[in-house]
Design a protein around this motif. Sequence first.
Motif, PDB file in Angstrom:
ATOM      1  N   GLY A  51      57.361 -22.687 -39.229  1.00 15.31           N
ATOM      2  CA  GLY A  51      58.029 -22.440 -40.504  1.00 15.31           C
ATOM      3  C   GLY A  51      57.800 -23.673 -41.364  1.00 15.31           C
ATOM      4  O   GLY A  51      57.870 -24.797 -40.870  1.00 15.31           O
TER       5      GLY A  51
ATOM      6  N   GLU B  51      63.719 -19.429 -42.778  1.00 13.10           N
ATOM      7  CA  GLU B  51      63.791 -19.437 -41.319  1.00 13.10           C
ATOM      8  C   GLU B  51      62.837 -20.430 -40.677  1.00 13.10           C
ATOM      9  O   GLU B  51      61.710 -20.614 -41.136  1.00 13.10           O
ATOM     10  CB  GLU B  51      63.494 -18.040 -40.767  1.00 13.10           C
TER      11      GLU B  51
ATOM     12  N   THR C 174      61.384 -21.124 -36.667  1.00  7.19           N
ATOM     13  CA  THR C 174      61.322 -20.560 -35.322  1.00  7.19           C
ATOM     14  C   THR C 174      61.153 -21.720 -34.349  1.00  7.19           C
ATOM     15  O   THR C 174      60.223 -22.520 -34.482  1.00  7.19           O
ATOM     16  CB  THR C 174      60.154 -19.565 -35.185  1.00  7.19           C
TER      17      THR C 174
ATOM     18  N   LYS D  55      62.672 -18.589 -27.235  1.00 10.04           N
ATOM     19  CA  LYS D  55      62.320 -18.576 -28.650  1.00 10.04           C
ATOM     20  C   LYS D  55      63.546 -18.174 -29.471  1.00 10.04           C
ATOM     21  O   LYS D  55      64.244 -17.233 -29.106  1.00 10.04           O
ATOM     22  CB  LYS D  55      61.193 -17.577 -28.865  1.00 10.04           C
TER      23      LYS D  55
ATOM     24  N   THR E 234      65.279 -18.027 -33.720  1.00  7.08           N
ATOM     25  CA  THR E 234      65.123 -18.152 -35.164  1.00  7.08           C
ATOM     26  C   THR E 234      66.384 -18.803 -35.716  1.00  7.08           C
ATOM     27  O   THR E 234      67.498 -18.410 -35.366  1.00  7.08           O
ATOM     28  CB  THR E 234      64.913 -16.774 -35.815  1.00  7.08           C
TER      29      THR E 234
ATOM     30  N   LYS F 227      68.266 -19.923 -39.343  1.00  4.97           N
ATOM     31  CA  LYS F 227      68.291 -19.820 -40.800  1.00  4.97           C
ATOM     32  C   LYS F 227      68.811 -21.134 -41.374  1.00  4.97           C
ATOM     33  O   LYS F 227      69.771 -21.705 -40.854  1.00  4.97           O
ATOM     34  CB  LYS F 227      69.167 -18.654 -41.239  1.00  4.97           C
TER      35      LYS F 227
END
Length: 142
Positions: A48, A65, A67, A94, A96, A98
């Motif tokens: 990102g 986002e 990752t 993994k 994500t 924000k």
Amino acid sequence: MKKNVFLSVMAIGMATALSVSFVSCGGDGSNDPTPDPVATETTLTVSGVDAKFDANVSSMSMAQELTIESNTAWGIADIPSWIDVDRRNGSAGKATVKVWPNSENSSDTERRGTLVIQAGDKTIEKTVYQRPGCPHKPRCIG
């Protein structure tokens, strides 16, 4: 009777000798079929782009986002007060995350903050930018 005592002493002596020889034949474990555990190196990747926001963005609805992927637990440290994230840590795998500014930038200078993502001995930094506002309208025209 003497013969029975002699046989008993001999039997005890042989049993002791056999048990000592079995214990001492254990070796140093070099033929042990179980391999030594291999130390696993920590992995950490963060994808990102560095986040860039307009001056008037101050809500999660405009979040960007990142990752994060790691083979061990990770965390985000040193989060500047004007930046929010929806999670600060995670486990292996993994995830994500924000990222968004929690207030408008009303100054005439760009805000810049760094998120420090850590997992084990690995560290990756991501920068968050928020463009300057324009509190002094006459200075901003042109």
